[in-house]
Write an enzyme that holds these catalytic residues in place. Structure first.
Site, PDB file in Angstrom:
ATOM      1  N   GLY A 188      31.874-115.151   0.130  1.00 38.81           N
ATOM      2  CA  GLY A 188      31.651-115.941   1.345  1.00 38.81           C
ATOM      3  C   GLY A 188      31.671-115.067   2.586  1.00 38.81           C
ATOM      4  O   GLY A 188      31.527-113.842   2.520  1.00 38.81           O
ATOM      5  N   SER A 189      31.887-115.712   3.715  1.00 39.17           N
ATOM      6  CA  SER A 189      31.839-115.010   5.000  1.00 39.17           C
ATOM      7  C   SER A 189      33.194-114.355   5.302  1.00 39.17           C
ATOM      8  O   SER A 189      34.228-114.788   4.773  1.00 39.17           O
ATOM      9  CB  SER A 189      31.526-116.036   6.089  1.00 39.17           C
ATOM     10  OG  SER A 189      32.523-117.041   6.052  1.00 39.17           O
ATOM     11  N   VAL A 192      35.835-117.016   6.328  1.00 40.16           N
ATOM     12  CA  VAL A 192      36.526-117.738   5.245  1.00 40.16           C
ATOM     13  C   VAL A 192      37.366-116.755   4.419  1.00 40.16           C
ATOM     14  O   VAL A 192      38.424-117.122   3.899  1.00 40.16           O
ATOM     15  CB  VAL A 192      35.511-118.526   4.378  1.00 40.16           C
ATOM     16  CG1 VAL A 192      36.191-119.191   3.197  1.00 40.16           C
ATOM     17  CG2 VAL A 192      34.818-119.584   5.231  1.00 40.16           C
ATOM     18  N   GLY A 193      36.933-115.499   4.361  1.00 44.15           N
ATOM     19  CA  GLY A 193      37.728-114.462   3.686  1.00 44.15           C
ATOM     20  C   GLY A 193      39.145-114.403   4.254  1.00 44.15           C
ATOM     21  O   GLY A 193      40.131-114.323   3.514  1.00 44.15           O
ATOM     22  N   GLU A 210      34.481-110.992  -1.695  1.00 43.51           N
ATOM     23  CA  GLU A 210      33.103-110.484  -1.623  1.00 43.51           C
ATOM     24  C   GLU A 210      32.482-111.083  -0.371  1.00 43.51           C
ATOM     25  O   GLU A 210      32.031-112.227  -0.394  1.00 43.51           O
ATOM     26  CB  GLU A 210      32.315-110.912  -2.873  1.00 43.51           C
ATOM     27  CG  GLU A 210      32.794-110.286  -4.163  1.00 43.51           C
ATOM     28  CD  GLU A 210      32.447-108.804  -4.256  1.00 43.51           C
ATOM     29  OE1 GLU A 210      31.542-108.340  -3.532  1.00 43.51           O
ATOM     30  OE2 GLU A 210      33.100-108.115  -5.050  1.00 43.51           O
ATOM     31  N   CYS A 247      23.464-111.338   0.882  1.00 43.68           N
ATOM     32  CA  CYS A 247      24.542-110.551   1.495  1.00 43.68           C
ATOM     33  C   CYS A 247      24.143-109.096   1.761  1.00 43.68           C
ATOM     34  O   CYS A 247      24.629-108.484   2.701  1.00 43.68           O
ATOM     35  CB  CYS A 247      25.779-110.591   0.606  1.00 43.68           C
ATOM     36  SG  CYS A 247      25.470-110.002  -1.065  1.00 43.68           S
TER      37      CYS A 247
HETATM   38  P1  NAD Z   1      31.321-119.475   3.493  1.00 40.25           P
HETATM   39  O1  NAD Z   1      32.354-118.444   3.718  1.00 40.25           O
HETATM   40  O2  NAD Z   1      31.052-120.458   4.573  1.00 40.25           O
HETATM   41  O3  NAD Z   1      31.644-120.326   2.159  1.00 40.25           O
HETATM   42  C1  NAD Z   1      32.094-119.730   0.968  1.00 40.25           C
HETATM   43  C2  NAD Z   1      32.975-120.691   0.194  1.00 40.25           C
HETATM   44  O4  NAD Z   1      34.120-121.004   0.990  1.00 40.25           O
HETATM   45  C3  NAD Z   1      32.310-122.010  -0.149  1.00 40.25           C
HETATM   46  O5  NAD Z   1      32.677-122.360  -1.461  1.00 40.25           O
HETATM   47  C4  NAD Z   1      32.873-122.983   0.873  1.00 40.25           C
HETATM   48  O6  NAD Z   1      32.988-124.281   0.351  1.00 40.25           O
HETATM   49  C5  NAD Z   1      34.245-122.416   1.159  1.00 40.25           C
HETATM   50  N1  NAD Z   1      34.677-122.645   2.554  1.00 40.25           N
HETATM   51  C6  NAD Z   1      33.893-122.696   3.656  1.00 40.25           C
HETATM   52  N2  NAD Z   1      34.639-122.883   4.755  1.00 40.25           N
HETATM   53  C7  NAD Z   1      35.927-122.983   4.332  1.00 40.25           C
HETATM   54  C8  NAD Z   1      37.176-123.197   4.984  1.00 40.25           C
HETATM   55  N3  NAD Z   1      37.243-123.348   6.312  1.00 40.25           N
HETATM   56  N4  NAD Z   1      38.300-123.245   4.237  1.00 40.25           N
HETATM   57  C9  NAD Z   1      38.252-123.081   2.888  1.00 40.25           C
HETATM   58  N5  NAD Z   1      37.093-122.888   2.225  1.00 40.25           N
HETATM   59  C10 NAD Z   1      35.953-122.831   2.924  1.00 40.25           C
HETATM   60  O7  NAD Z   1      30.016-118.640   3.108  1.00 40.25           O
HETATM   61  P2  NAD Z   1      28.572-119.159   2.848  1.00 40.25           P
HETATM   62  O8  NAD Z   1      27.997-119.664   4.120  1.00 40.25           O
HETATM   63  O9  NAD Z   1      28.560-120.036   1.670  1.00 40.25           O
HETATM   64  O10 NAD Z   1      27.849-117.786   2.425  1.00 40.25           O
HETATM   65  C11 NAD Z   1      27.364-116.862   3.359  1.00 40.25           C
HETATM   66  C12 NAD Z   1      28.284-115.674   3.496  1.00 40.25           C
HETATM   67  O11 NAD Z   1      28.627-115.155   2.216  1.00 40.25           O
HETATM   68  C13 NAD Z   1      27.596-114.523   4.205  1.00 40.25           C
HETATM   69  O12 NAD Z   1      28.498-113.899   5.068  1.00 40.25           O
HETATM   70  C14 NAD Z   1      27.195-113.594   3.086  1.00 40.25           C
HETATM   71  O13 NAD Z   1      27.007-112.259   3.468  1.00 40.25           O
HETATM   72  C15 NAD Z   1      28.349-113.761   2.151  1.00 40.25           C
HETATM   73  N6  NAD Z   1      27.975-113.393   0.791  1.00 40.25           N
HETATM   74  C16 NAD Z   1      28.552-112.312   0.234  1.00 40.25           C
HETATM   75  C17 NAD Z   1      28.177-111.904  -1.035  1.00 40.25           C
HETATM   76  C18 NAD Z   1      28.775-110.682  -1.681  1.00 40.25           C
HETATM   77  O14 NAD Z   1      28.497-110.449  -2.860  1.00 40.25           O
HETATM   78  N7  NAD Z   1      29.569-109.904  -0.990  1.00 40.25           N
HETATM   79  C19 NAD Z   1      27.221-112.633  -1.734  1.00 40.25           C
HETATM   80  C20 NAD Z   1      26.666-113.756  -1.127  1.00 40.25           C
HETATM   81  C21 NAD Z   1      27.050-114.146   0.135  1.00 40.25           C
END
Ligand code: NAD
Length: 492
Positions: A188-189, A192-193, A210, A247
């Site tokens: 994720g982002s 959220v990380g 990731e 990503c």
């Molecule tokens: P996101 O961080 O918004 O969501 C990821 C997960 O977290 C989802 O399952 C979502 O339901 C959950 N989530 C969202 N907000 C939350 C919160 N406030 N509290 C708890 N859980 C929460 O990311 P996204 O929009 O789904 O994906 C895009 C991001 O992911 C980009 O930054 C992209 O670069 C990254 N990404 C990284 C990789 C990698 O392999 N490193 C791969 C794909 C995407």
């Protein structure tokens, strides 16, 4: 199922030892392979609903990778799971057996992002199953059709007591994060990380994060005459996969004004080769995930800087491959990860200026260096930090089975892919097996009080000496001789 009950059910299964059985794990992985073969239509339909991905695009960018990965794990399963014995042992352990056991963590939470909603949930799941964990998959609510597909299909192929899909948005996920897990794996982002890392810290739960970031591309002057068409093609290929919602998508280009001019000369021809006259009609060019992201991306396009593309259709969530030229580091588009089909070009006078700009930003997940000059390539490699690099290409380091994939700093921690997926979900438990016999006592006697100077000297001398383990006659003789020496030293 309610969050707490779900985790408790899986914990009970884990504690029963069911997932420790190697045949059971192999069967689950084979069932997943079957699922990939038998449900292509369902996966394609769901990806069409979420991202308007054609069947062939789904196959190329999702299903192929899942099949290759699970097949690779299955063919290496026996070597991954076997107890490891180090090639060398310390002399003090010459009579002991040194082992590294591959212990599963327990109940693992895998949280996926929406952009490759199959791979990002299922690739880590392969590793977690292979290493003997119970797994809760939490897909992104922003790809609802795939989330539904997983929730419906996984229970038909995997053991329900050990593997579950939990669907939910932010609120439900935050509740889920209050539960005690043994490992959390998030894609994720960075925002959220931080949330997940904080939640995990409360129970000292290990995590792999990731995450994403702004992936720079440097095009060196040395490409100017000979290779600019290939350079342009490789960058635009990487940028257009999943309409830039990836990503490791090239985020921005750094090059001189002359190189920018050449890039822009080739770009229209290449986009036409890839997607025809109108990318909107191509089966290989998908859409933006939702209107929020569409509007976010729209705001990043400065009309005055469009050098190519710029066609937008909000009804269809379509943004054509768009290149912005002469972009400034302070422009809005340079302030956040783009995650869409917009490619800004920034002009730098030389490689040092490019390095300084890259280093002024958070550490990226990936970097791409295009150069025919090894000195320039090495200068960038040695002066910057990021998750992984492809030189003279884009994306490919992520597809290389010998390299693990993961970020550093703001782009994440930990990694997976290939054997690393198995290792990520495995605690490497060190086990030293001593003998209770007289021979086993030979080295141990050195450690018993009273601590004479001689014992201290001997222990400090032999502590770091290592010996090759090989169970042959020579080794037996050497072992015997060492035994005699120790015995005589201690008895003096
Ligand atoms: P996101 O961080 O918004 O969501 C990821 C997960 O977290 C989802 O399952 C979502 O339901 C959950 N989530 C969202 N907000 C939350 C919160 N406030 N509290 C708890 N859980 C929460 O990311 P996204 O929009 O789904 O994906 C895009 C991001 O992911 C980009 O930054 C992209 O670069 C990254 N990404 C990284 C990789 C990698 O392999 N490193 C791969 C794909 C995407």
């Amino acid at each position: 199922m309610e969050q707490h009950l779900l985790v408790e059910t899986l914990r009970k299964s884990f504690n029963s030892g069911k997932t420790r059985n190697l045949t059971f794990r192999k069967t689950q992985l084979k069932n997943l392979l079957k699922m990939y073969e038998e449900t292509v239509e369902e996966m394609s339909e769901a990806l069409w609903k979420d991202l308007k991905k054609s069947k062939r695009d789904t196959y190329m960018t999702e299903i192929i990778h899942l099949k290759i990965d699970v097949e690779n794990i299955l063919s290496n399963f026996d070597s991954y799971t076997k107890i490891e014995r180090p090639a060398k042992t310390a002399l003090v352990n010459i009579f002991d057996r040194v082992e590294i056991h591959n212990d599963p963590y327990g109940v693992v939470l895998i949280m996926g992002a929406w952009n490759f909603p199959l791979q990002l949930n299922l690739l880590p799941t392969h590793g977690a199953i292979a290493s003997g964990n119970c797994v809760i998959i939490k897909p992104s609510e922003l790809a609802p059709a795939i989330s539904e597909y997983l929730a419906k299909t996984i229970p038909k192929y995997l053991d329900k007591d050990c593997y579950q899909v939990f669907q939910g948005g932010i609120e439900e996920t935050q509740k889920l994060l209050k539960e005690k897990f043994d490992y959390i794996f998030l894609t994720g982002s960075p925002k959220v990380g931080k949330i997940v890392h904080q939640a995990a810290a409360l129970s000292l739960t290990p995590t792999t994060l990731e995450l994403g970031g702004k992936t720079p591309v440097y095009i060196d002057e040395s490409c100017f005459n000979a290779s600019m068409e290939i350079v342009t093609k490789r960058i635009l290929w990487g940028k257009c996969i999943n309409a830039g919602q990836m990503c490791v998508s090239p985020d921005y280009i750094l090059c001189t004004k002359d190189v920018q001019k050449k890039f822009l000369e080739y770009a229209p021809k290449i986009i036409k080769e890839f997607f025809g006259e109108n990318p909107k009609k191509s089966q290989d060019y998908c859409r933006i995930i939702n209107s929020n992201h569409f509007e976010r991306l729209q705001k990043l396009i400065d009309p005055a800087k469009i050098a190519f593309g710029g066609d937008l259709d909000p009804q269809d969530l379509y943004i054509s491959p768009t290149i912005l030229s002469d972009v400034h580091p302070n422009d809005l588009i340079m302030q956040e990860e783009i995650f869409g089909p917009i490619l800004p070009i920034l002009n730098v006078k030389d490689v040092q200026e490019a390095i300084d700009l890259i280093n002024s930003k958070e550490k990226a997940l990936a970097m791409y260096i295009f150069s025919n000059d090894a000195v320039v390539t090495n200068k960038i490699l040695n002066s910057t930090s990021c998750g992984g690099v492809t030189v003279n290409g884009t994306i490919f380091h992520k597809l290389c089975p010998l390299l693990s994939h993961g970020g550093v700093g703001n782009s994440g921690m930990g990694s997976y892919h290939g054997k690393k997926s198995f290792d990520t979900f495995t605690h490497k438990k060190g086990v030293l097996k001593k003998k209770l016999s007289k021979i086993g006592e030979l080295t141990h006697r050195l450690t018993y009080p009273p601590y004479s100077n001689l014992k201290i000297n001997v222990v400090s001398k032999i502590r770091h000496i290592s010996a090759e383990i090989s169970f042959n006659i020579l080794n037996f003789i050497l072992t015997f001789l060492f035994g005699m020496i120790f015995a005589s030293l201690i008895n003096i």
